[in-house]
Design a protein around this motif. Structure first.
Motif, PDB file in Angstrom:
ATOM      1  N   TRP A   1       0.665  -1.281   0.051  1.00 31.87           N
ATOM      2  CA  TRP A   1      -0.029  -0.121  -0.155  1.00 31.87           C
ATOM      3  C   TRP A   1       0.893   1.220   0.162  1.00 31.87           C
ATOM      4  N   THR A   2       0.258   2.192  -0.527  1.00 25.52           N
ATOM      5  CA  THR A   2       1.122   3.627  -0.668  1.00 25.52           C
ATOM      6  C   THR A   2      -0.120   4.500   0.235  1.00 25.52           C
ATOM      7  N   GLU A   3       0.587   5.896   0.246  1.00 24.47           N
ATOM      8  CA  GLU A   3      -0.299   6.763   0.775  1.00 24.47           C
ATOM      9  C   GLU A   3      -1.624   7.065  -0.145  1.00 24.47           C
ATOM     10  N   ASN A   4      -1.286   6.659  -1.120  1.00 24.96           N
ATOM     11  CA  ASN A   4      -2.613   6.778  -2.174  1.00 24.96           C
ATOM     12  C   ASN A   4      -3.722   5.548  -2.330  1.00 24.96           C
ATOM     13  N   GLY A   5      -3.000   4.428  -1.632  1.00 27.81           N
ATOM     14  CA  GLY A   5      -3.893   3.424  -1.803  1.00 27.81           C
ATOM     15  C   GLY A   5      -3.231   1.976  -1.984  1.00 27.81           C
ATOM     16  N   PRO A   6      -3.750   0.811  -2.360  1.00 25.34           N
ATOM     17  CA  PRO A   6      -3.160  -0.165  -2.681  1.00 25.34           C
ATOM     18  C   PRO A   6      -2.534  -0.284  -4.031  1.00 25.34           C
ATOM     19  N   VAL A   7      -1.418  -0.958  -4.192  1.00 28.80           N
ATOM     20  CA  VAL A   7      -0.859  -1.172  -5.441  1.00 28.80           C
ATOM     21  C   VAL A   7      -1.269  -2.588  -6.283  1.00 28.80           C
ATOM     22  N   LEU A   8      -1.828  -2.192  -7.595  1.00 27.72           N
ATOM     23  CA  LEU A   8      -2.456  -3.139  -8.424  1.00 27.72           C
ATOM     24  C   LEU A   8      -1.387  -4.005  -9.213  1.00 27.72           C
ATOM     25  N   PRO A   9      -1.640  -5.136  -9.407  1.00 32.07           N
ATOM     26  CA  PRO A   9      -0.677  -5.956 -10.150  1.00 32.07           C
ATOM     27  C   PRO A   9      -0.835  -5.475 -11.869  1.00 32.07           C
ATOM     28  N   ARG A  10       0.526  -5.075 -12.093  1.00 35.97           N
ATOM     29  CA  ARG A  10       0.902  -4.590 -13.515  1.00 35.97           C
ATOM     30  C   ARG A  10       0.358  -5.762 -14.485  1.00 35.97           C
ATOM     31  N   SER A  11       0.145  -6.823 -14.258  1.00 34.79           N
ATOM     32  CA  SER A  11      -0.346  -7.949 -15.217  1.00 34.79           C
ATOM     33  C   SER A  11      -1.569  -7.769 -15.578  1.00 34.79           C
ATOM     34  N   ARG A  12      -2.439  -7.166 -14.850  1.00 29.39           N
ATOM     35  CA  ARG A  12      -3.872  -6.962 -15.237  1.00 29.39           C
ATOM     36  C   ARG A  12      -4.311  -5.929 -15.524  1.00 29.39           C
ATOM     37  N   PHE A  13      -5.444  -5.829 -16.262  1.00 27.86           N
ATOM     38  CA  PHE A  13      -6.046  -4.465 -16.701  1.00 27.86           C
ATOM     39  C   PHE A  13      -5.363  -3.640 -17.644  1.00 27.86           C
ATOM     40  N   ASP A  14      -4.216  -4.480 -18.217  1.00 32.98           N
ATOM     41  CA  ASP A  14      -3.747  -3.627 -19.253  1.00 32.98           C
ATOM     42  C   ASP A  14      -2.430  -2.624 -18.653  1.00 32.98           C
ATOM     43  N   LEU A  15      -2.371  -2.907 -17.268  1.00 32.30           N
ATOM     44  CA  LEU A  15      -1.529  -1.552 -16.847  1.00 32.30           C
ATOM     45  C   LEU A  15      -0.242  -1.528 -17.230  1.00 32.30           C
ATOM     46  N   GLU A  16       0.500  -2.578 -17.855  1.00 26.88           N
ATOM     47  CA  GLU A  16       1.605  -2.468 -18.466  1.00 26.88           C
ATOM     48  C   GLU A  16       1.859  -1.585 -19.603  1.00 26.88           C
ATOM     49  N   ALA A  17       0.456  -1.477 -20.299  1.00 19.99           N
ATOM     50  CA  ALA A  17       0.558  -0.860 -21.500  1.00 19.99           C
ATOM     51  C   ALA A  17       0.720   0.711 -21.109  1.00 19.99           C
ATOM     52  N   ILE A  18       0.426   1.308 -19.831  1.00 18.30           N
ATOM     53  CA  ILE A  18       0.336   2.700 -19.437  1.00 18.30           C
ATOM     54  C   ILE A  18       1.483   3.042 -18.513  1.00 18.30           C
ATOM     55  N   THR A  19       2.254   2.048 -17.926  1.00 21.62           N
ATOM     56  CA  THR A  19       3.168   2.168 -16.783  1.00 21.62           C
ATOM     57  C   THR A  19       4.461   2.493 -17.349  1.00 21.62           C
ATOM     58  N   PRO A  20       5.338   3.460 -16.932  1.00 23.29           N
ATOM     59  CA  PRO A  20       6.559   3.632 -17.267  1.00 23.29           C
ATOM     60  C   PRO A  20       7.330   2.529 -16.584  1.00 23.29           C
ATOM     61  N   PRO A  21       8.751   2.241 -17.019  1.00 28.82           N
ATOM     62  CA  PRO A  21       9.450   1.481 -16.345  1.00 28.82           C
ATOM     63  C   PRO A  21       9.988   1.715 -15.005  1.00 28.82           C
ATOM     64  N   GLY A  22      10.153   1.097 -14.061  1.00 28.25           N
ATOM     65  CA  GLY A  22      10.580   1.625 -12.643  1.00 28.25           C
ATOM     66  C   GLY A  22       9.319   2.362 -11.924  1.00 28.25           C
ATOM     67  N   HIS A  23       7.830   1.909 -12.242  1.00 24.30           N
ATOM     68  CA  HIS A  23       7.066   2.431 -11.774  1.00 24.30           C
ATOM     69  C   HIS A  23       6.037   1.446 -11.410  1.00 24.30           C
ATOM     70  N   VAL A  24       4.988   1.689 -10.521  1.00 27.60           N
ATOM     71  CA  VAL A  24       3.749   0.980 -10.379  1.00 27.60           C
ATOM     72  C   VAL A  24       2.590   1.657 -10.341  1.00 27.60           C
ATOM     73  N   VAL A  25       1.554   0.966 -10.293  1.00 24.96           N
ATOM     74  CA  VAL A  25       0.084   1.629  -9.989  1.00 24.96           C
ATOM     75  C   VAL A  25      -0.403   1.586  -8.817  1.00 24.96           C
TER      76      VAL A  25
END
Length: 819
Positions: free
Chosen positions: A380-404
């Motif tokens: 968890w971050t101060e903004n909320g839980p970290v989501l898995p990069r492998s779901r919801f196409d998150l890899e397609a919008i996340t720069p390297p070295g970052h999480v959502v």
């Protein structure tokens, strides 16, 4: 040879005999869990006798001497009819499905563990009012009384599914009910998926101005221009591809399949009978059994009847003797995604406005049937839980070295929504009901209220407070380390829009845009469709006064305003043009289709061919318009967006450029694309349903599919547990049945009104309601699908609080006596 024949005959007879015995044994074991509606049970946890009178539709009417005993009776009734459904809802929100179903549900479990909804629900128990806490405990005790009865009397484990899958039942807890409400919030939330799709599309479009076409704003002022997505992350290597392989994670809905609904109310001045009227049909994904369970409780404040959710001790929508309430999805933007930068020197840290901070982490073990358990690290971050990069196409919008990470109003450990829902049942007037609404947190809804004299509508649920300087205004994933992008808490309840007793005497919501306020008081940029509200307005204003029957007529209306708007645009250069063509040619088939559509009024009737031709045409048309620009990402646009097609064919702000195929030398016009799309549609129709256009039936393609979420894919068994019905309506009709949008049967109706109710305070006991399947979750029960036939035909059952009527037509009376 004779000896061989005799032995083969003996073996065949033995096989048949053993098969019959096996079938009878299976039936006996499965039928043991069918509840006996005529029984007397001595039990603890109640202070006096509780009677559960089931009318001829198996709707329980629960009579008790106090409220706690009434909630006990509701818990017992829910567990009698829907125990498997309740246990699966609880396992889902706990992230414990893989203990039963193995690896195929692991992704679902890992997502729910990351969101940690069950832990938050457990902590929220302490925030409930004393009265709500007592109701939750009494309800749980009623559920547990049924579980104890099943165990002591060997009642087939409670449901046939428990024989197929080993799913041990823990006692029901108050937190379980709160957790199911949080799970419903997840099923009704689609804002974060819109953010992802908007970001993916922005990265692919060569002209950023075209984003406004494919993801249009509902007409109305107040929307600021968006930045380019890549510009939010200067110096970062942004992905330049778009995945379309992710199929989503149940229960997170695909885009276009989150919550919807209709509701409208009339004041006495607009009612022929002189009393207020209210009609409500909430839209959810179709399942067998339905999400909804009809019930009536006699409380100290009076009788309450309507739609409940198994596992939750509240009438979520319905009426009492003096008040009625309905709900629709508000489309409040209550979710934001944040891109969090990892510390390159220590990936256990992420950037904040004040520097690097450690993730809050916890290990969680997911048990998997037949396999070794898997340990997942929750962050968890101060903004909320970290989501898995492998779901919801998150890899397609996340720069390297970052999480959502995700911020969401339902991620509250002080969630008092359950208290609000229980308090609402005791309210006697619209004003008293409005006083309960500040306690609602999530899911956000539009709550419509009527008492005998007045009507009101209010957006309920916590509204995030955003900084006016927010870089994307919550419409795109934004850098989480920039203070302006973070939530500033919640807005006061006074910010929630409310309307009471309007001058015109009519209130309603079809998930349409409700208010036009500038950001950050905007409520949302993404609303439900913009079409149904046009048809609703016509029907409401077409009469000076309304009746229960006129409200039912509107609820069942199947005219598509989208079809009426789009057909004159896309077919304007095709009708009555060109030479006569011989039979058997594509040109002749196109002419026949256009002749049929020319005389069609836009009614999506199941018996007509025109709705199928139109639906296939606009689906093929949208795909042709966007496929060359978006490539595989076009598969994410599973449902037609009428405003996009209208913008293109009216060439709003140069939107007609979508008609030109980038990869071809010729410059195609919109008429060219419309003609080719119609040919595409007719080829598909011919291959799927035949070439005789006049013989087509929309209902053959648009079947409502109520699918058992566990047994629905098992060969042979699926024919017993799934319910398929030919239906009218479509994506943009008031009788809404949203199509699947994908697969070999893209027009199957998979999302719509699982409940319908119409309440008339001129004669309250003439009110009616229905659910889409039946009361029972047991597929051997005659009440598993008996209401489905009525629902399909647009019929209802009485919604009466008359005790004598309930008893006169009862099919059984269950008596719970105190020990």
């Amino acid at each position: 040879m004779a000896t061989l024949f005799r032995w083969l005959l003996r073996l065949a007879s033995a096989a048949i005999f053993l098969s019959v015995v096996g079938v009878l044994l299976v039936y006996y074991l499965a039928s043991r869990s069918l509840p006996d509606y005529n029984e007397t049970l001595t039990t603890g946890g109640i202070s006096a006798e509780v009677e559960i009178v089931r009318d001829n539709a198996a709707v329980p009417h629960i009579f008790a001497t106090n409220d706690e005993d009434a909630f006990y009776g509701l818990g017992y009734a829910h567990a009698q009819d829907r125990l498997w459904q309740m246990v699966m809802l609880r396992r889902t929100v706990q992230g414990r499905l893989s203990e039963v179903f193995g690896r195929r549900t692991l992704d679902t479990d890992m997502l729910l563990r990351r969101l940690d909804l069950y832990t938050l629900a457990t902590r929220s128990v302490a925030s409930q009012s004393p009265e709500a806490t007592a109701a939750l405990r009494a309800y749980a005790a009623g559920v547990n009384a049924r579980i104890t009865e099943i165990n002591e009397q060997s009642l087939g484990r409670g449901a046939p599914e428990f024989f197929v899958f080993n799913a041990p039942m823990a006692p029901w807890q108050p937190a379980d009910s709160i957790a199911i409400v949080k799970l419903m919030a997840l099923q009704l939330s689609g804002q974060f998926r819109d953010e992802i799709l908007r970001a993916q599309t922005a990265l692919l479009l060569p002209d950023p101005d075209r984003l406004q076409d494919i993801l249009p704003d509902i007409p109305g002022s107040g929307t600021a221009a968006l930045p380019e997505y890549a510009s939010l992350f200067p110096g970062k290597a942004m992905p330049r591809y778009a995945s379309a392989d992710d199929q989503g994670v149940w229960p997170v809905p695909e885009r276009g399949l989150a919550g919807a609904s209709n509701v409208w109310a009339a004041a006495p001045s607009r009612s022929a009978g002189g009393g207020t009227l209210l009609a409500n049909d909430p839209h959810l994904g179709f399942t067998a059994p339905s999400t909804w369970y009809l019930a009536r409780l006699n409380l100290a404040s009076g009788g309450v009847i309507g739609g409940t959710i198994p596992g939750v001790p509240a009438v979520m929508l319905g009426r009492s003797e003096t008040l009625a309430w309905g709900i629709t999805s508000s489309y409040l933007d209550d979710q934001d995604l944040h891109i969090e930068e990892l510390n390159p020197e220590n990936t256990q840290q992420y950037r904040t406005p004040d520097g690097w901070a450690e993730f809050t982490t916890r290990r969680s073990i997911v048990e998997i049937a037949g396999e070794a358990p898997v340990t997942v690290t929750l962050r968890w971050t101060e903004n909320g839980p970290v989501l898995p990069r492998s779901r919801f196409d998150l890899e397609a919008i996340t720069p390297p070295g970052h999480v959502v990470s995700m911020n969401w109003t339902a991620l509250s450990a002080e969630d008092t929504s359950m208290t609000a829902a229980l308090d609402l049942m005791h309210a006697q007037t619209v004003n008293e009901a409005l006083e309960t609404t500040p306690l609602y947190v999530a899911p956000s809804q539009m709550l419509t209220l009527t008492d005998k004299d007045g009507i009101a509508m209010k957006l309920i649920g916590a509204m995030p407070s955003r900084d006016p300087r927010h870089q994307s205004q919550g419409r795109l994933p934004s850098p989480g380390w920039i203070e302006a992008n973070r939530w500033q808490g919640m807005l006061p309840d006074s910010a929630n829009p409310v309307w009471t007793d309007p001058e015109g005497g009519i209130l309603g919501n079809t998930n349409n845009k409700i208010i036009d306020r500038p950001f950050p008081m905007h409520v949302s940029f993404d609303w439900g469709d913009s079409q149904r509200v046009m048809r609703w307005s016509q029907l409401m204003q077409g009469r000076q006064v309304h009746t229960r029957d006129s409200f039912i007529e509107a609820q069942l209306d199947t005219v598509s305003p989208a079809a009426r708007t789009l057909l004159p645009l896309i077919g304007r250069d095709l009708w009555y043009t060109g030479e006569a063509a011989p039979d058997g040619t594509p040109e002749r088939q196109r002419q026949r289709a256009l002749d049929l559509l020319a005389d069609w009024n836009g009614e999506m009737n199941e018996h007509l061919p025109e709705p199928l031709i139109y639906a296939a045409w606009v689906r093929a048309l949208q795909d042709r318009l966007i496929r060359d620009e978006l490539g595989p990402l076009a598969d994410r646009y599973t449902h037609v967006e009428p405003l996009f097609i209208e913008r293109v064919f009216r060439d709003v702000d140069g939107a007609a450029t979508w008609c030109d195929v980038i990869r071809s030398v010729k410059e195609e016009t919109c008429s060219d694309i419309a003609r080719m799309a119609l040919d595409d549609a007719l080829v598909w129709i011919g291959e799927t349903y035949g070439t005789q256009l006049e013989s087509l039936r929309w209902g053959d393609a648009h079947q409502a599919v109520h699918k058992h979420q566990v047994l629905g894919d098992i060969p042979v068994l699926r024919y017993f547990v799934n319910i398929r019905q030919s239906t009218s309506g479509g994506d943009f009709t008031l009788e809404r049945g949203v199509s699947a949008g994908t697969g070999p049967e893209p027009f199957l109706s998979v999302h719509g009104a699982g409940y319908r109710g119409v309440y008339d305070f001129a004669d309250p006991d003439s009110s009616v309601f229905i659910n889409a399947t039946g009361q029972s979750g047991h597929f051997l029960s005659r009440h598993y699908d008996d209401l489905g036939t009525l629902w399909r035909r647009g019929e209802y059952i009485p919604m009466s609080l008359d005790e004598d009527l309930a008893r006169a037509a009862s099919i059984g009376v269950t008596r719970l006596e105190p020990r």
